[in-house]
Design a protein around this motif. Sequence first.
Motif, PDB file in Angstrom:
ATOM      1  N   HIS A 129       0.850  -1.423   0.132  1.00  0.00           N
ATOM      2  CA  HIS A 129      -0.045   0.066   0.037  1.00  0.00           C
ATOM      3  C   HIS A 129       0.898   1.290   0.187  1.00  0.00           C
ATOM      4  O   HIS A 129       0.622   2.068  -0.824  1.00  0.00           O
ATOM      5  CB  HIS A 129      -0.828  -0.024   1.165  1.00  0.00           C
ATOM      6  N   ARG A 130       1.825   1.406   0.904  1.00  0.00           N
ATOM      7  CA  ARG A 130       2.860   2.584   0.999  1.00  0.00           C
ATOM      8  C   ARG A 130       3.672   2.690  -0.238  1.00  0.00           C
ATOM      9  O   ARG A 130       3.893   3.853  -0.632  1.00  0.00           O
ATOM     10  CB  ARG A 130       3.688   2.639   2.250  1.00  0.00           C
ATOM     11  N   LEU A 131       3.953   1.363  -0.805  1.00  0.00           N
ATOM     12  CA  LEU A 131       4.697   1.766  -2.281  1.00  0.00           C
ATOM     13  C   LEU A 131       4.053   2.012  -3.244  1.00  0.00           C
ATOM     14  O   LEU A 131       4.600   3.016  -3.988  1.00  0.00           O
ATOM     15  CB  LEU A 131       5.448   0.142  -2.273  1.00  0.00           C
ATOM     16  N   VAL A 132       2.807   1.556  -3.432  1.00  0.00           N
ATOM     17  CA  VAL A 132       2.068   1.919  -4.411  1.00  0.00           C
ATOM     18  C   VAL A 132       1.591   3.423  -4.263  1.00  0.00           C
ATOM     19  O   VAL A 132       1.364   4.226  -5.142  1.00  0.00           O
ATOM     20  CB  VAL A 132       0.745   1.254  -4.681  1.00  0.00           C
ATOM     21  N   GLU A 133       1.327   3.704  -3.317  1.00  0.00           N
ATOM     22  CA  GLU A 133       0.807   5.243  -2.608  1.00  0.00           C
ATOM     23  C   GLU A 133       2.079   6.197  -2.967  1.00  0.00           C
ATOM     24  O   GLU A 133       1.830   7.418  -3.882  1.00  0.00           O
ATOM     25  CB  GLU A 133       0.614   5.371  -1.586  1.00  0.00           C
ATOM     26  N   ASN A 134       3.431   5.756  -2.892  1.00  0.00           N
ATOM     27  CA  ASN A 134       4.380   6.590  -2.944  1.00  0.00           C
ATOM     28  C   ASN A 134       4.649   6.659  -4.709  1.00  0.00           C
ATOM     29  O   ASN A 134       4.900   7.837  -5.135  1.00  0.00           O
ATOM     30  CB  ASN A 134       5.542   6.215  -2.274  1.00  0.00           C
ATOM     31  N   GLN A 171      -5.607   2.306  -2.844  1.00  0.00           N
ATOM     32  CA  GLN A 171      -5.980   2.376  -1.425  1.00  0.00           C
ATOM     33  C   GLN A 171      -6.846   1.371  -1.220  1.00  0.00           C
ATOM     34  O   GLN A 171      -6.757   0.669  -0.249  1.00  0.00           O
ATOM     35  CB  GLN A 171      -6.271   3.769  -0.986  1.00  0.00           C
ATOM     36  N   LYS A 172      -8.109   1.706  -1.753  1.00  0.00           N
ATOM     37  CA  LYS A 172      -9.156   0.704  -1.490  1.00  0.00           C
ATOM     38  C   LYS A 172      -8.749  -0.922  -1.476  1.00  0.00           C
ATOM     39  O   LYS A 172      -9.204  -1.889  -0.835  1.00  0.00           O
ATOM     40  CB  LYS A 172     -10.397   0.980  -2.258  1.00  0.00           C
ATOM     41  N   GLN A 173      -7.838  -1.027  -2.846  1.00  0.00           N
ATOM     42  CA  GLN A 173      -7.899  -2.604  -2.987  1.00  0.00           C
ATOM     43  C   GLN A 173      -6.838  -3.261  -1.877  1.00  0.00           C
ATOM     44  O   GLN A 173      -7.200  -4.243  -1.166  1.00  0.00           O
ATOM     45  CB  GLN A 173      -6.958  -2.729  -4.364  1.00  0.00           C
ATOM     46  N   ASN A 174      -5.849  -2.348  -1.525  1.00  0.00           N
ATOM     47  CA  ASN A 174      -4.962  -3.025  -0.793  1.00  0.00           C
ATOM     48  C   ASN A 174      -5.497  -3.087   0.799  1.00  0.00           C
ATOM     49  O   ASN A 174      -5.172  -4.050   1.746  1.00  0.00           O
ATOM     50  CB  ASN A 174      -3.567  -2.192  -0.754  1.00  0.00           C
ATOM     51  N   LEU A 175      -6.102  -1.949   1.151  1.00  0.00           N
ATOM     52  CA  LEU A 175      -6.515  -1.651   2.817  1.00  0.00           C
ATOM     53  C   LEU A 175      -7.679  -2.561   2.817  1.00  0.00           C
ATOM     54  O   LEU A 175      -7.975  -3.396   3.910  1.00  0.00           O
ATOM     55  CB  LEU A 175      -6.866  -0.301   3.105  1.00  0.00           C
ATOM     56  N   GLY A 176      -8.561  -2.743   1.670  1.00  0.00           N
ATOM     57  CA  GLY A 176      -9.398  -3.680   1.557  1.00  0.00           C
ATOM     58  C   GLY A 176      -9.252  -5.031   2.087  1.00  0.00           C
ATOM     59  O   GLY A 176      -9.723  -5.832   2.842  1.00  0.00           O
ATOM     60  N   ARG A 178       0.201   0.417  12.705  1.00  0.00           N
ATOM     61  CA  ARG A 178      -0.817  -0.068  13.577  1.00  0.00           C
ATOM     62  C   ARG A 178      -2.079   0.601  13.451  1.00  0.00           C
ATOM     63  O   ARG A 178      -3.273  -0.016  13.193  1.00  0.00           O
ATOM     64  CB  ARG A 178      -0.190  -0.193  15.123  1.00  0.00           C
ATOM     65  N   LEU A 179      -1.749   2.115  13.394  1.00  0.00           N
ATOM     66  CA  LEU A 179      -3.072   2.978  13.408  1.00  0.00           C
ATOM     67  C   LEU A 179      -3.835   2.575  11.938  1.00  0.00           C
ATOM     68  O   LEU A 179      -5.089   2.531  12.013  1.00  0.00           O
ATOM     69  CB  LEU A 179      -2.536   4.363  13.314  1.00  0.00           C
ATOM     70  N   LEU A 180      -3.160   2.498  11.025  1.00  0.00           N
ATOM     71  CA  LEU A 180      -3.787   2.259   9.718  1.00  0.00           C
ATOM     72  C   LEU A 180      -4.562   0.835   9.668  1.00  0.00           C
ATOM     73  O   LEU A 180      -5.655   0.801   9.038  1.00  0.00           O
ATOM     74  CB  LEU A 180      -2.685   2.106   8.530  1.00  0.00           C
ATOM     75  N   ALA A 181      -3.915  -0.107  10.220  1.00  0.00           N
ATOM     76  CA  ALA A 181      -4.745  -1.315  10.161  1.00  0.00           C
ATOM     77  C   ALA A 181      -5.743  -1.538  11.311  1.00  0.00           C
ATOM     78  O   ALA A 181      -6.882  -1.893  10.959  1.00  0.00           O
ATOM     79  CB  ALA A 181      -3.703  -2.587  10.835  1.00  0.00           C
ATOM     80  N   TRP A 182      -5.739  -0.655  12.405  1.00  0.00           N
ATOM     81  CA  TRP A 182      -6.733  -0.550  13.350  1.00  0.00           C
ATOM     82  C   TRP A 182      -7.961   0.033  12.569  1.00  0.00           C
ATOM     83  O   TRP A 182      -9.051  -0.089  12.961  1.00  0.00           O
ATOM     84  CB  TRP A 182      -6.444   0.487  14.465  1.00  0.00           C
ATOM     85  N   GLU A 183      -8.066   1.018  11.531  1.00  0.00           N
ATOM     86  CA  GLU A 183      -9.073   1.969  11.168  1.00  0.00           C
ATOM     87  C   GLU A 183      -9.757   0.793   9.895  1.00  0.00           C
ATOM     88  O   GLU A 183     -10.848   1.373   9.648  1.00  0.00           O
ATOM     89  CB  GLU A 183      -8.093   3.031  10.347  1.00  0.00           C
ATOM     90  N   GLN A 184      -9.124  -0.285   9.750  1.00  0.00           N
ATOM     91  CA  GLN A 184      -9.748  -1.120   8.740  1.00  0.00           C
ATOM     92  C   GLN A 184     -10.468  -2.155   9.550  1.00  0.00           C
ATOM     93  O   GLN A 184     -11.244  -2.839   8.921  1.00  0.00           O
ATOM     94  CB  GLN A 184      -8.753  -1.859   7.876  1.00  0.00           C
TER      95      GLN A 184
END
Length: 462
Positions: A32-37, A55-60, A86-92
């Motif tokens: 997610h972070r690699l593609v985002e960059n 973002q939706k694909q990876n975080l989903g 951790r915070l990013l995972a918690w939000e999912q």
Amino acid sequence: MGSERELEQAPDPEFDRLTEHLNEAQRLLSRHRLVENLVDRQEMPKHTLVENIVQKQNLGELGQLLNRLDAVDAARILEALSPEDRLLAWEQIKVDRLDSILLLLLDDVREELVNASSHQSEKVSLNVFELHDGRLRQVKVANKADLAGIKPIWVDLVAPSAEMRYWVGQFFGLDLPDPDSLTDLEASARFYVEDNGEIHLHSDFLLDAGNEAQNIAVAFILHRDILFSVRKEELPVFRLQRLRARTQPGYVTEGKDVLLDLYAADAEYSADALEDVYAELEAVGKRVLNPQVTDDAAAQILSEIARGEDLNGRIRRNVLDTRRGLSFLMRGKSLSPQQHEEAREIVRDIESLDGHTTFLFGKINFLMDATVGFININQNKRVSKLTSISIVLMPINILAGIGGMSEFSMMTKDYNIGWPVAYAGFLLGSALVGWGTYLVLKFFEARAATRALEVKGPGKPF
């Protein structure tokens, strides 16, 4: 990863399973972070759309992974992640799983997620009030750090999340209840005092929202002269109390004053609701007293009467519950003489409302009986018409039965009358018999009406 609870402490099969899930979560986060960059560095049309899709694909996929694990495994994976991941995972994670996972986390991880989490309902609010020049002043509070340096007398929580209840309760040193479980308490367990002196009260407050009325449970806790209130809906009584305390100096001086004023405002709100019920029933009564009430009008009237009965019942339940709360405070001897007298005044106001609710129940029963009576009258009119029709047709049925015993060709062959003429004569004779029967019925009805007028006398109302 900085966690005090190492994954290696688990047995080998569990360790392998958790390691596999942890590696999968870290792989999704890294991708997610690699593609985002990469997307951020590229100049392309519809840049925002592409970024959102990625973002939706990876975080989903990350959310699916964490939500299908049990609460223990999800908690241990969150502890093993870096703070940012951790915070990013918690939000999912789904909202309905947050409480169970939050309780299993280490204290420092739990506090970190509570303070930074974006999981919050639109109606969630935290209102903290302190005294300033004799008036209530609201203090903006977004996290635990904002509570430092203030001395509130009232902390009001509306639909609080588990995170909010945790850090507010941790700061003040008490356990705040879940508003969704307030209605599960037995009536005998709704008012009590803890060993440390905390006073707990669970009371119902009326919410009259248009066509639907509700009794909303509210939990009150008096802890160190601070009033804590927890509920799942915003209520007009609380808005009114906040407005009064902000604008009127000396209106409240401590948490108990706020609690008593909330009960007093609830009694006023219930009285206003009773007046609305009475006005609605007055309008319904004028329609019921109309001599001609159709079935459709009766159905609508019954619906309005049922709503009035429901609201009146909720008001009665609300004021009785408020009286129980005030009686508990008065018996506990925790009120000052002035507060005790104020509580007695509120109780007297509530007792005066009991007579109004009883009167309205009687009025509702009368209107209900009258409306049902009109429905029965309309039904009787229809039955009377059907009876008249059956009486008119009865002689015809008898003639038809007699004529059906033999064919008309056999009955009229000696007179050289053809069957068309015979059948036509029979039909004409049947019509004359039916018309004669109808005239006889009308004669007897007119005679009965004349006799009724003679018995009643001229000029007397019905």
